[in-house]
Design a protein around this motif. Structure first.
Motif, PDB file in Angstrom:
ATOM      1  N   LYS A 377      21.659  48.277  53.092  1.00 43.75           N
ATOM      2  CA  LYS A 377      22.776  47.351  53.167  1.00 43.75           C
ATOM      3  C   LYS A 377      23.361  47.267  51.756  1.00 43.75           C
ATOM      4  O   LYS A 377      22.637  47.417  50.755  1.00 43.75           O
ATOM      5  CB  LYS A 377      22.331  45.982  53.667  1.00 43.75           C
ATOM      6  CG  LYS A 377      21.148  45.381  52.905  1.00 43.75           C
ATOM      7  CD  LYS A 377      20.647  44.113  53.559  1.00 43.75           C
ATOM      8  CE  LYS A 377      19.442  43.557  52.788  1.00 43.75           C
ATOM      9  NZ  LYS A 377      18.925  42.302  53.396  1.00 43.75           N
ATOM     10  N   THR A 378      24.661  47.056  51.666  1.00 41.35           N
ATOM     11  CA  THR A 378      25.305  47.058  50.358  1.00 41.35           C
ATOM     12  C   THR A 378      26.184  45.831  50.178  1.00 41.35           C
ATOM     13  O   THR A 378      26.658  45.231  51.151  1.00 41.35           O
ATOM     14  CB  THR A 378      26.175  48.320  50.164  1.00 41.35           C
ATOM     15  OG1 THR A 378      27.260  48.290  51.086  1.00 41.35           O
ATOM     16  CG2 THR A 378      25.356  49.588  50.372  1.00 41.35           C
ATOM     17  N   GLY A 379      26.381  45.481  48.929  1.00 42.67           N
ATOM     18  CA  GLY A 379      27.309  44.416  48.573  1.00 42.67           C
ATOM     19  C   GLY A 379      28.153  44.873  47.400  1.00 42.67           C
ATOM     20  O   GLY A 379      27.664  45.568  46.513  1.00 42.67           O
ATOM     21  N   GLN A 380      29.416  44.487  47.396  1.00 39.54           N
ATOM     22  CA  GLN A 380      30.329  44.936  46.344  1.00 39.54           C
ATOM     23  C   GLN A 380      31.219  43.775  45.922  1.00 39.54           C
ATOM     24  O   GLN A 380      31.642  42.967  46.752  1.00 39.54           O
ATOM     25  CB  GLN A 380      31.173  46.100  46.870  1.00 39.54           C
ATOM     26  CG  GLN A 380      31.940  46.859  45.804  1.00 39.54           C
ATOM     27  CD  GLN A 380      32.441  48.195  46.328  1.00 39.54           C
ATOM     28  OE1 GLN A 380      31.671  48.998  46.855  1.00 39.54           O
ATOM     29  NE2 GLN A 380      33.731  48.433  46.201  1.00 39.54           N
ATOM     30  N   PHE A 381      31.476  43.697  44.610  1.00 35.56           N
ATOM     31  CA  PHE A 381      32.333  42.621  44.106  1.00 35.56           C
ATOM     32  C   PHE A 381      33.237  43.164  43.022  1.00 35.56           C
ATOM     33  O   PHE A 381      32.784  43.822  42.083  1.00 35.56           O
ATOM     34  CB  PHE A 381      31.488  41.467  43.553  1.00 35.56           C
ATOM     35  CG  PHE A 381      32.294  40.251  43.203  1.00 35.56           C
ATOM     36  CD1 PHE A 381      32.636  39.330  44.190  1.00 35.56           C
ATOM     37  CD2 PHE A 381      32.739  40.029  41.900  1.00 35.56           C
ATOM     38  CE1 PHE A 381      33.392  38.205  43.881  1.00 35.56           C
ATOM     39  CE2 PHE A 381      33.492  38.910  41.589  1.00 35.56           C
ATOM     40  CZ  PHE A 381      33.819  37.995  42.581  1.00 35.56           C
ATOM     41  N   PRO A 382      34.556  42.897  43.113  1.00 37.70           N
ATOM     42  CA  PRO A 382      35.504  43.455  42.146  1.00 37.70           C
ATOM     43  C   PRO A 382      35.636  42.598  40.896  1.00 37.70           C
ATOM     44  O   PRO A 382      35.587  41.364  40.962  1.00 37.70           O
ATOM     45  CB  PRO A 382      36.813  43.467  42.937  1.00 37.70           C
ATOM     46  CG  PRO A 382      36.691  42.285  43.848  1.00 37.70           C
ATOM     47  CD  PRO A 382      35.237  42.193  44.220  1.00 37.70           C
ATOM     48  N   PHE A 383      35.846  43.242  39.755  1.00 34.96           N
ATOM     49  CA  PHE A 383      36.100  42.497  38.525  1.00 34.96           C
ATOM     50  C   PHE A 383      37.448  41.791  38.571  1.00 34.96           C
ATOM     51  O   PHE A 383      37.690  40.859  37.797  1.00 34.96           O
ATOM     52  CB  PHE A 383      36.017  43.426  37.317  1.00 34.96           C
ATOM     53  CG  PHE A 383      34.609  43.753  36.907  1.00 34.96           C
ATOM     54  CD1 PHE A 383      33.823  42.802  36.282  1.00 34.96           C
ATOM     55  CD2 PHE A 383      34.061  44.991  37.164  1.00 34.96           C
ATOM     56  CE1 PHE A 383      32.514  43.079  35.905  1.00 34.96           C
ATOM     57  CE2 PHE A 383      32.765  45.292  36.790  1.00 34.96           C
ATOM     58  CZ  PHE A 383      31.981  44.336  36.165  1.00 34.96           C
ATOM     59  N   SER A 384      38.327  42.197  39.486  1.00 35.04           N
ATOM     60  CA  SER A 384      39.623  41.520  39.611  1.00 35.04           C
ATOM     61  C   SER A 384      39.477  40.095  40.111  1.00 35.04           C
ATOM     62  O   SER A 384      40.419  39.293  40.017  1.00 35.04           O
ATOM     63  CB  SER A 384      40.533  42.303  40.562  1.00 35.04           C
ATOM     64  OG  SER A 384      39.942  42.407  41.853  1.00 35.04           O
ATOM     65  N   ALA A 385      38.289  39.733  40.628  1.00 36.32           N
ATOM     66  CA  ALA A 385      38.030  38.361  41.064  1.00 36.32           C
ATOM     67  C   ALA A 385      37.105  37.627  40.090  1.00 36.32           C
ATOM     68  O   ALA A 385      36.591  36.555  40.402  1.00 36.32           O
ATOM     69  CB  ALA A 385      37.403  38.365  42.459  1.00 36.32           C
ATOM     70  N   ASN A 386      36.910  38.220  38.912  1.00 37.00           N
ATOM     71  CA  ASN A 386      36.019  37.632  37.908  1.00 37.00           C
ATOM     72  C   ASN A 386      36.860  37.012  36.789  1.00 37.00           C
ATOM     73  O   ASN A 386      37.702  37.670  36.183  1.00 37.00           O
ATOM     74  CB  ASN A 386      35.097  38.723  37.348  1.00 37.00           C
ATOM     75  CG  ASN A 386      34.213  38.227  36.219  1.00 37.00           C
ATOM     76  OD1 ASN A 386      34.577  38.318  35.059  1.00 37.00           O
ATOM     77  ND2 ASN A 386      33.040  37.716  36.564  1.00 37.00           N
TER      78      ASN A 386
END
Length: 468
Positions: A377-386
């Motif tokens: 299973k994977t999770g991803q988070f963009p730096f554009s929301a940081n």
């Protein structure tokens, strides 16, 4: 003839670290190293002298130039024309190297490591140890560590010299090349190509493999390629170099791409197609030291060669050719020789490419995990929301966490974005102790920081990310 508990042949990251750690543990230690820079003995090997350290100094300088030219206006900062003083830039790079290589000499003195400058080689084995020629001085050693590193691999059609250079030559161009060719889209090619592209060179990268960064996670490779192409790096994949000709004006490279023959003219050509083990001068054949079919020193899981009390670490034994991998092997081996239980966990070695955006990863990619038959299973988070990335003005890229679907154990983490070379460390620590995505996601991270993107990506594994 002096008798040492340990003699280390090679003063690069693996060798000098092994020597210092052995001395710390009470072993009488010597290190012999032949590396020269600017005509003088210089400890630290390729990494400190013409690799890791000087390249990062130039990457930092060239990044500042890029920001000043293209990003200051967005911050409300007005500047005039930005010029680059290449000799001064190179002098700064050299000063950084001098501080660190001089630091190793100080550490040798502090820890009572005897240092010899010159080639080290095996002479013979006596009843009480190995006779080692340390730059013309014969000493005896109860244990010998071979840590001679690696050399750049040359392209048969394009031997190094003149306008054709490897990493050290690419760190010392007297002026910015108008047109720069790079053969090899690996770490060295990308980093050095980025340096000179930022300073004004037109950079073309020729890669034999059919795709980009095939060792990295697919999603990271796609994002990185997109960003590099936006910056103006011109990539060609699946090429076959057929002819390289050099003259006073530069280098002409002929290659085939998609069954079409192409000819390109460059002012300078960087060849970065990998590295080969450095065993020349050891007298390996004379004493029967076994090398494999590619020239690497063969060792077992405890770094033992086929010769009694002779060991090898770092690039010269193959595997990941990374300074930090060699350092950890040096520490582990020194501790084994002192009767302790040294160990290196090769499953969590971090990889970093110091481009902009930076690229970093540790562990398995999603594809590799599935190829091993694992359910993931994977999770991803963009730096554009940081928030910190937005405030910094660099919201490119993302963090991706790959976890086991059953146990939630983190199998790998992959990052592309700002300062991810500094973010990968916390993930490696979690993975070293078999941590889960929930462990990482429930760990408090300071706000606002780039590291919050790592936490959010871990939370995203269970679709629990808060800010996305």
């Amino acid at each position: 003839m002096d008798l040492f508990d340990v003699v280390v042949i090679g003063g690069g990251p693996g060798g000098y670290v092994a020597a210092i750690r052995a001395a710390q543990l009470g072993l009488k230690t010597a290190c012999v190293d032949a590396f020269e820079r600017n005509g003088k003995a210089s400890l630290g090997g390729t990494c400190l002298n013409v690799g890791c350290i000087p390249s990062k100094a130039l990457l930092d300088t060239s990044e500042k130039v890029e920001v000043a030219r293209h990003d200051f206006a967005e911050h409300g900062i007005s500047v005039g024309e930005v010029n680059v003083d290449v000799p001064r830039m190179l002098a700064r790079k050299d000063s950084v190297v001098d501080k660190l290589t001089g630091g190793i000499a100080y550490l040798f003195k502090k820890n009572k490591v005897t240092s010899f400058f010159g080639l080290g080689k095996f002479v013979r084995q006596d009843a009480d140890g190995w006779v080692i020629d340390c730059a013309g001085t014969e000493v005896k050693a109860k244990h010998v560590i071979v840590a001679t590193g690696s050399n750049p691999r040359a392209l048969p059609l394009a031997p190094f010299g003149g306008h054709i250079v490897e990493n050290s030559g690419a760190l010392a161009f007297g002026q910015v090349p108008g047109k720069l060719g790079v053969i090899g889209a690996g770490v060295i090619g990308l980093e050095l190509g980025s340096v000179w592209r930022r300073l004004g060179a037109q950079v073309t990268v020729l890669e034999a493999l059919p795709g980009f960064l095939m060792a990295a996670d697919d999603a990271v490779a796609r994002e990185a390629l997109k960003q590099f192409q936006k910056q103006g790096l011109d990539f060609h994949f699946g090429v076959n170099i057929t002819r390289v000709e050099q003259n006073d004006a530069g280098v002409t490279v002929t290659y085939t791409e998609k069954e079409q023959e192409v000819t390109a003219q460059f002012d300078k050509l960087i060849v970065s197609i990998g590295r080969v083990p450095n065993t020349g001068g050891l007298n390996a054949e004379g004493v029967g030291l076994t090398l494999d079919e590619r020239g690497f020193v063969k060792v077992d899981s405890h770094y033992r060669t086929n010769l009694p009390n002779v060991y090898a670490i770092g690039d010269v034994i193959g595997g990941a050719m990374l300074a930090h991998k060699a350092e950890e092997e040096g520490v582990a081996l020194a501790e084994m020789l002192a009767g302790q239980a040294g160990h290196v966990n090769y499953d969590v070695i971090p990889w970093v490419i110091y481009t902009s955006p930076e690229i970093a990863w540790a562990g398995l990619t999603e594809k590799q995990a599935k190829e091993k038959g694992l359910s993931v299973k994977t999770g991803q988070f963009p730096f554009s929301a940081n928030g910190r990335a937005l405030g910094h003005g660099d919201p490119r890229g993302f963090v991706k966490v790959v976890a086991d679907a059953g146990t939630d154990k983190i199998l790998g983490v992959h990052l592309v974005g700002p300062n991810v070379s500094e973010l990968i460390g916390e993930v490696v620590a979690i993975m070293e102790f078999g941590g889960s995505s929930e462990d990482l996601g429930r760990t408090i991270h300071a706000h606002p920081t780039l590291s919050e993107a790592v936490k959010e990506a871990a939370l995203a594994v269970e679709k629990r990310a808060i800010h996305m």
